[in-house]
Design a protein around this motif. Structure first.
Motif, PDB file in Angstrom:
ATOM      1  N   THR A 139       3.588  -2.140   8.208  1.00  0.00           N
ATOM      2  CA  THR A 139       3.624  -1.500   9.524  1.00  0.00           C
ATOM      3  C   THR A 139       4.073  -0.053   9.414  1.00  0.00           C
ATOM      4  OG1 THR A 139       4.103  -3.617  10.601  1.00  0.00           O
ATOM      5  CG2 THR A 139       4.582  -1.616  11.849  1.00  0.00           C
ATOM      6  N   ILE A 140       5.086   0.209   8.596  1.00  0.00           N
ATOM      7  CA  ILE A 140       5.549   1.589   8.380  1.00  0.00           C
ATOM      8  C   ILE A 140       4.423   2.439   7.814  1.00  0.00           C
ATOM      9  CG2 ILE A 140       7.100   3.026   7.021  1.00  0.00           C
ATOM     10  CD1 ILE A 140       9.170   0.753   7.247  1.00  0.00           C
ATOM     11  N   ARG A 141       3.717   1.890   6.815  1.00  0.00           N
ATOM     12  CA  ARG A 141       2.597   2.644   6.225  1.00  0.00           C
ATOM     13  C   ARG A 141       1.540   2.971   7.274  1.00  0.00           C
ATOM     14  NH1 ARG A 141      -2.200   0.929   4.837  1.00  0.00           N
ATOM     15  NH2 ARG A 141      -1.603  -1.269   4.705  1.00  0.00           N
ATOM     16  N   GLN A 142       1.206   1.998   8.119  1.00  0.00           N
ATOM     17  CA  GLN A 142       0.192   2.226   9.141  1.00  0.00           C
ATOM     18  C   GLN A 142       0.640   3.278  10.152  1.00  0.00           C
ATOM     19  OE1 GLN A 142      -0.092  -1.862  10.419  1.00  0.00           O
ATOM     20  NE2 GLN A 142      -1.974  -2.207   9.253  1.00  0.00           N
ATOM     21  N   LEU A 143       1.900   3.203  10.561  1.00  0.00           N
ATOM     22  CA  LEU A 143       2.410   4.160  11.534  1.00  0.00           C
ATOM     23  C   LEU A 143       2.486   5.563  10.952  1.00  0.00           C
ATOM     24  CD1 LEU A 143       5.222   1.971  13.130  1.00  0.00           C
ATOM     25  CD2 LEU A 143       3.108   2.718  14.243  1.00  0.00           C
ATOM     26  N   GLY A 160       0.794  -1.219   0.000  1.00  0.00           N
ATOM     27  CA  GLY A 160       0.000   0.000   0.000  1.00  0.00           C
ATOM     28  C   GLY A 160       0.826   1.267   0.000  1.00  0.00           C
ATOM     29  N   LEU A 161       2.149   1.138  -0.038  1.00  0.00           N
ATOM     30  CA  LEU A 161       3.039   2.294  -0.154  1.00  0.00           C
ATOM     31  C   LEU A 161       3.311   2.586  -1.629  1.00  0.00           C
ATOM     32  CD1 LEU A 161       5.622   1.418   2.638  1.00  0.00           C
ATOM     33  CD2 LEU A 161       4.051   3.355   2.669  1.00  0.00           C
ATOM     34  N   THR A 162       3.602   3.811  -1.946  1.00  0.00           N
ATOM     35  CA  THR A 162       3.969   4.153  -3.315  1.00  0.00           C
ATOM     36  C   THR A 162       5.447   3.842  -3.537  1.00  0.00           C
ATOM     37  OG1 THR A 162       4.592   6.417  -2.758  1.00  0.00           O
ATOM     38  CG2 THR A 162       2.290   6.018  -3.345  1.00  0.00           C
ATOM     39  N   PRO A 163       5.880   3.628  -4.791  1.00  0.00           N
ATOM     40  CA  PRO A 163       7.308   3.441  -5.047  1.00  0.00           C
ATOM     41  C   PRO A 163       8.153   4.603  -4.553  1.00  0.00           C
ATOM     42  CG  PRO A 163       6.037   2.735  -6.955  1.00  0.00           C
ATOM     43  CD  PRO A 163       5.060   3.386  -6.012  1.00  0.00           C
TER      44      PRO A 163
END
Length: 357
Positions: A59-63, A20-23
């Motif tokens: 997890t990074i995206r959620q945080l 779910g993160l962008t490049p």
């Protein structure tokens, strides 16, 4: 050959879709050491990741989605469960503010669905006011080049981009919108945009649309017309694409950096090496800040009248400085969100050391 390129590694595009993160976000987290690829092709520069890194990316995206600063994310991911819980509990109050903002955005989206008026774009009024404030300080104060006294506003299918430059600094900000019926662009008088800031901050949503000689801005049944400038705006995208390769990258706390520049009209010298940034002003004040450094140390100087507005407008608690050379434009990136980009031109450095060996 599978989409992963091998039995064990996945490309940055595959990881982006899975997490779910962008490049661009994944490249940013690589640059700051938070999510480093398992392998980087030495010829193409392509990044490859292990499947096991997907959970960390999620997890990074959620945080980041709840506004947790990068240095806190590093501590949360370090493996101490009790410490992670304490850090997350301490962040809960911030969620209330973000929930209020989400309610405003939801209201904007609901009102924009079905809007089919040609050229009309609907978005949050407070978001537009903030974007105007963030870029308009980069407009020129003289009329030597008419377009530089204005803000370029570009509408697309899902966003509104505002850009300004005075040739010493360039700021561009993109904000999400509803569904405009057509793409359009105008150079709008910066003074007229500044005059509607207070009004916009008191409204919930705003509709903007191009007309001959004006940008029409409507909120709460009240209409304002901002004059346009009939002059070609510089090709800022080509300017950004033509930047020299980054040699030194510095990640620093925004507020600490701003404190050294606010209220001071002079030159400030950045001397960065290892994990420390030394800031020196001509009035004798010096401060040392911890930083995350990638690449060689460097000395570079800025006029605070150019640098301070760029730092003040930056989003989030951290900013990243991408430096190619002491005499080339420095790219200031937001660590929270990549939708605000600022270029700042350095000034003559009294030390004249440049990159350090």
């Amino acid at each position: 050959m599978t989409e992963f390129g091998s039995a064990e590694l996945m490309t940055i595009g595959v990881l982006a879709r899975a997490s779910g993160l962008t490049p661009s976000a994944l490249r940013f987290y690589d640059d700051c050491g938070l999510l480093v690829p398992a392998r980087v092709d030495g010829v193409t520069g392509y990044r490859y990741y292990r499947e096991s890194q997907c959970a960390r990316a999620v997890t990074i995206r959620q945080l980041r989605g709840i506004g947790v600063p990068l240095e806190i994310i590093s501590e949360i991911l370090a493996g101490d469960v009790e410490q992670a819980a304490r850090l997350l509990d301490a962040h809960v109050l911030e969620l209330r503010r973000q929930a209020d903002e989400a309610a405003v955005v939801a209201c904007t989206i609901k009102s924009s669905i079905g809007n089919e008026a040609a050229g009309q774009t609907v978005l949050s009024a407070t978001t537009l006011a903030a974007a105007i404030d963030q870029v308009r300080s980069a407009t020129a104060r003289t009329g030597e080049i008419p377009a530089l006294a204005g803000v370029l506003i570009e509408a697309s299918a899902s966003s509104l981009t505002l850009t300004a430059t005075d040739r010493y600094r360039l700021s561009t900000r993109t904000v999400a919108v509803g569904r405009p019926a057509a793409d359009w662009s105008l150079v709008v008088d910066a003074g007229d945009l500044a005059s509607i800031g207070s009004w916009l901050r008191e409204a919930e949503e705003v509709t903007v649309a191009p007309q001959t000689g004006a940008l029409v801005v409507v909120a709460g049944g009240i209409e304002h017309r901002c004059r346009t400038i009939d002059d070609s705006f510089p090709d800022y995208r080509a300017m950004l694409a033509g930047l020299a390769p980054v040699r030194t990258r510095v990640l620093v706390i925004r507020d600490r950096l701003l404190d050294m520049t606010e209220g001071y009209d002079g030159t400030i010298v950045f001397s960065v090496e290892a994990a420390e940034l030394v800031l020196s002003r001509a009035d004798g004040r010096t401060e040392r800040l911890p930083v995350a450094l990638t690449g060689p140390g460097i000395d570079v100087a800025f006029a605070t009248t150019t640098l301070s507005p760029a730092i003040r407008a930056a989003l989030g608690p951290e900013i990243m400085l991408d430096i190619a050379a002491p005499d080339l434009p420095v790219l200031i990136r937001s660590a929270t969100d990549g939708d605000l980009t600022t270029l700042v031109m350095p000034t003559a450095n009294p030390n004249s050391k440049g990159h350090k060996s």
